[in-house]
Design a protein around this motif. Structure first.
Motif, short mmCIF file in Angstrom:
data_model
loop_
_atom_site.label_atom_id
_atom_site.label_comp_id
_atom_site.label_asym_id
_atom_site.label_seq_id
_atom_site.Cartn_x
_atom_site.Cartn_y
_atom_site.Cartn_z
N GLU A 164 0.80 -1.38 0.04
CA GLU A 164 -0.10 0.05 -0.06
C GLU A 164 0.89 1.29 -0.17
N LEU A 165 2.09 1.13 0.60
CA LEU A 165 2.61 2.32 0.89
C LEU A 165 3.27 2.67 -0.71
N ARG A 166 3.38 1.68 -1.22
CA ARG A 166 4.14 1.98 -2.98
C ARG A 166 2.87 2.44 -3.65
N LYS A 167 1.54 2.62 -3.27
CA LYS A 167 0.45 3.19 -4.27
C LYS A 167 0.24 4.59 -3.75
N LEU A 168 0.93 4.86 -2.66
CA LEU A 168 0.53 6.49 -2.24
C LEU A 168 1.10 7.49 -3.16
N PRO A 169 0.54 8.54 -3.29
CA PRO A 169 1.24 9.65 -3.58
C PRO A 169 2.63 9.88 -3.48
N PRO A 170 3.52 10.47 -4.28
CA PRO A 170 4.86 10.56 -3.92
C PRO A 170 5.05 11.42 -2.68
N VAL A 171 4.32 12.47 -2.46
CA VAL A 171 4.41 13.33 -1.36
C VAL A 171 4.17 12.59 -0.05
N GLN A 172 2.88 11.72 -0.19
CA GLN A 172 2.80 10.98 1.04
C GLN A 172 3.64 9.89 1.46
N ARG A 173 3.89 9.28 0.52
CA ARG A 173 4.82 8.18 0.76
C ARG A 173 6.17 8.51 1.14
N HIS A 174 6.80 10.02 0.66
CA HIS A 174 7.96 10.42 1.23
C HIS A 174 7.90 10.57 2.46
N ILE A 175 6.79 11.36 2.98
CA ILE A 175 6.70 11.72 4.45
C ILE A 175 6.48 10.54 5.44
N LEU A 176 5.87 9.29 4.96
CA LEU A 176 5.84 8.27 5.63
C LEU A 176 7.23 7.42 5.99
N ARG A 177 7.88 7.67 4.87
CA ARG A 177 9.16 7.05 4.82
C ARG A 177 9.99 8.00 5.76
N LEU A 178 10.13 9.10 5.69
CA LEU A 178 10.58 10.14 6.57
C LEU A 178 10.33 9.79 8.06
N ALA A 179 9.15 9.51 8.41
CA ALA A 179 8.64 9.43 9.76
C ALA A 179 8.92 7.90 10.32
N PHE A 180 8.81 6.66 9.48
CA PHE A 180 8.89 5.53 9.86
C PHE A 180 10.47 4.86 9.63
N PHE A 181 10.86 5.31 8.56
CA PHE A 181 12.33 4.64 8.29
C PHE A 181 13.48 5.57 8.89
N ASP A 182 13.11 7.07 8.91
CA ASP A 182 14.26 7.71 9.40
C ASP A 182 13.93 8.34 10.88
N ASP A 183 12.60 7.76 11.50
CA ASP A 183 12.36 8.23 12.97
C ASP A 183 12.29 10.04 12.87
N LEU A 184 11.99 10.46 11.92
CA LEU A 184 11.57 12.02 12.01
C LEU A 184 10.30 12.32 12.63
N THR A 185 10.28 13.42 13.47
CA THR A 185 8.97 14.04 13.75
C THR A 185 8.30 14.75 12.71
N HIS A 186 6.89 15.17 13.07
CA HIS A 186 6.33 16.03 11.94
C HIS A 186 7.16 17.25 11.79
N VAL A 187 7.59 17.81 13.05
CA VAL A 187 8.26 19.10 13.00
C VAL A 187 9.61 19.01 11.94
N GLN A 188 10.33 17.85 12.41
CA GLN A 188 11.71 17.77 11.40
C GLN A 188 11.25 17.37 9.93
#
Length: 204
Positions: A145-169
């Motif tokens: 499902e992650l692969r189906k997301l629009p690029p911006v949403q996919r990028h944000i989730l990857r930063l959040a879950f793979f890079d452990d960044l907060t929303h502010v970061q």
């Protein structure tokens, strides 16, 4: 500023040394001033260069696309740090790209280490509660499902879950407003959760 198009798509060829220097300087000056039209032209002109560097280093088209997006967003956010006397704009962009590529390799290494640590903990071969078949299915569904997301949403989730960044970061890294980051993340998570729930129900 709207989301950037994919750098892997049809963009202008990498400019040759014979390109008109005055035009390049004009674009750089407009870019530093914050002119979005100049930024779009800068992206159109040099996105292929940044993408190709990332693709050669990472060997993954999706990761290379993410790095290119991060590079230009970081350049836009830090545009006042560019000074023409220190070198041409493409060289400055390449410097940012190399740092983003290094970050991507580091994030990949962290994921590998986490996977190895998890495998070591589960070395007995006996599935634990987290390794029940339903959980394995969920992970597969989430990845799909992650692969189906629009690029911006996919990028944000990857930063959040793979890079452990907060929303502010994430907002700081991408240059997007904090409210936009939260909205994209919320919609993406709801979409994945709904898909996983529906798919899991089908196999019960």
């Amino acid at each position: 500023m709207t989301a950037l198009p994919s750098p892997a798509g049809p963009v202008a060829a990498v400019p040759s040394p014979a390109e008109d220097r005055a035009e390049s300087e004009r674009l750089a000056a407009g870019f530093v001033r914050g002119d979005e039209e100049s930024f779009a032209l800068v992206y159109h002109r040099w996105a292929a260069l940044v993408y190709s560097l990332a693709a050669r280093s990472l060997g993954d088209a999706r990761e290379a696309e993410d790095v290119a997006q991060q590079t230009f967003l970081a350049a836009w956010r830090g545009r006042h740090g560019y000074h023409a006397v220190r070198g041409p704009l493409p060289g400055w962009l390449v410097g940012i790209a190399r740092r983003k590529i290094a970050d991507a390799h580091a994030a990949r290494s962290r994921r590998t280490e986490l996977a190895s640590a998890h495998a070591a903990r589960e070395g007995s071969g006996v599935p634990g509660p987290a390794e029940r078949p339903e959980a394995a299915l969920d992970r597969v569904l989430v990845t799909q499902e992650l692969r189906k997301l629009p690029p911006v949403q996919r990028h944000i989730l990857r930063l959040a879950f793979f890079d452990d960044l907060t929303h502010v970061q994430i907002a700081e890294r991408t240059g997007l407003p904090l409210g936009t980051v939260k909205s994209h993340a919320r919609r993406a998570i709801l979409r994945i959760r709904r898909s996983v729930t529906e798919s899991s129900a089908l196999v019960e």
